[in-house]
Motif scaffolding. Sequence first.
Motif, mmCIF file in Angstrom:
data_model
loop_
_atom_site.group_PDB
_atom_site.id
_atom_site.type_symbol
_atom_site.label_atom_id
_atom_site.label_comp_id
_atom_site.label_asym_id
_atom_site.label_seq_id
_atom_site.Cartn_x
_atom_site.Cartn_y
_atom_site.Cartn_z
ATOM 1 N N THR A 1 -61.039 -1.409 5.330
ATOM 2 C CA THR A 1 -61.114 -0.452 4.284
ATOM 3 C C THR A 1 -61.048 -1.235 2.955
ATOM 4 O OG1 THR A 1 -59.971 1.491 5.628
ATOM 5 C CG2 THR A 1 -60.063 1.585 3.358
ATOM 6 N N LEU A 2 -59.889 -1.966 2.790
ATOM 7 C CA LEU A 2 -59.721 -2.985 1.670
ATOM 8 C C LEU A 2 -60.691 -3.740 1.375
ATOM 9 C CD1 LEU A 2 -55.739 -3.519 1.966
ATOM 10 C CD2 LEU A 2 -56.913 -1.996 0.395
ATOM 11 N N THR B 1 -64.146 -3.695 2.234
ATOM 12 C CA THR B 1 -65.137 -2.676 1.564
ATOM 13 C C THR B 1 -64.926 -2.139 0.364
ATOM 14 O OG1 THR B 1 -65.610 -1.989 3.909
ATOM 15 C CG2 THR B 1 -66.612 -0.627 2.227
ATOM 16 N N PHE B 2 -63.590 -1.719 -0.058
ATOM 17 C CA PHE B 2 -63.447 -1.229 -1.486
ATOM 18 C C PHE B 2 -63.547 -2.283 -2.414
ATOM 19 C CE2 PHE B 2 -60.291 -0.456 -4.844
ATOM 20 C CZ PHE B 2 -60.694 0.481 -5.482
ATOM 21 N N ALA B 3 -62.924 -3.441 -1.906
ATOM 22 C CA ALA B 3 -63.187 -4.664 -2.890
ATOM 23 C C ALA B 3 -64.481 -5.091 -3.169
ATOM 24 C CB ALA B 3 -62.497 -5.757 -2.449
ATOM 25 N N LEU C 1 -67.205 -3.217 -3.125
ATOM 26 C CA LEU C 1 -68.030 -2.247 -3.687
ATOM 27 C C LEU C 1 -67.592 -2.268 -5.255
ATOM 28 C CD1 LEU C 1 -67.857 0.763 -1.497
ATOM 29 C CD2 LEU C 1 -69.952 -0.538 -2.048
ATOM 30 N N THR C 2 -66.121 -2.705 -5.473
ATOM 31 C CA THR C 2 -65.894 -2.871 -6.971
ATOM 32 C C THR C 2 -66.345 -4.136 -7.665
ATOM 33 O OG1 THR C 2 -63.501 -1.772 -5.999
ATOM 34 C CG2 THR C 2 -63.575 -2.895 -8.293
#
Length: 306
Positions: free
Chosen positions: A52-53, A55-57, A59-60
């Motif tokens: 999850t982290l 993927t979030f990083a 996308l950011t």
Amino acid sequence: MSSALIRRLVSRPLNSRTLLYPNRNNYSTPSGPATTTFKSPSHSRRRLLTLTLTTFASLTAYTVGSVYPPPPLSLLFPSPSPAPPDPTSPESLEYTVSLEKQLLSLPLLQSLRAAPDAKEWYEARPYKNFPEERRVNNLTAGALRGPGKLAVPPVVWVRRDESESFVFIHVGRGLCGHDGIVHGGLLATLLDETMARTAINNLPERIGVTATLNLNYRAPTKADQFIVIKTKLGEVKGRKANVAARVEDMKGTLLVEAEAMFVQPKYAKLLNTAVMRQVMGEPPKDDHEPVLLADGQDMKALRREK
């Protein structure tokens, strides 16, 4: 078969390994109880959290990079820009007025105006008084003039002895070769004109043509920004004048270096120097200059004229 042998065979446990490989008992390894490995719930949660982290990083980083791309990426993968707008539209007129205000309030220009030696310099606007019938067929004053290109006439801050100058210019996105980067040929044209101004004002007949022009491009010049061209007079000998120049952005980054030689043609006296003065921008007339009178001139007549 004896009863003792039968008892031994019956009492000995048989398995598939013994039946298939009866002579390998000496090489077998003892087998322990069978065990089954189960993944703990905490281990699974850690893997899910890591995924999850990550993927979030990603996308950011993608979003931030799209909005504020790093310089190398913006040069290699520039975003497309709209074409220059109609110069007569209200939006274009408002844009031009805004650029004019920004140009006149540039920090570097303001600092030059406020410098202790400011009286040794003067400010001019090339092409401002250029006749319309001549402007339409001029490259930088006509074909390249307008919003998205050379939107406003440059401001020139010149030493009164014409030995050096600062030329402030805005370059729009309609002047690019590679999208977002000002064309190198356009920069050569701007350098040729600004250096010619310094050279021509130091030639005997105030007329000159470009003999040589050498450029070294030091960094890409981004479009839609103000740049300053700094010129400095070199050796002047007879009908020849040498000038050096450099192009910088408003942060002081060196973009282009140039050297040029200008020559006054032999037919210079036959040319109209008044038009050249209109193109280059003349120094403002000083109302406080002393009036030099010829011998015998009538002072009363002079007062009546004033």
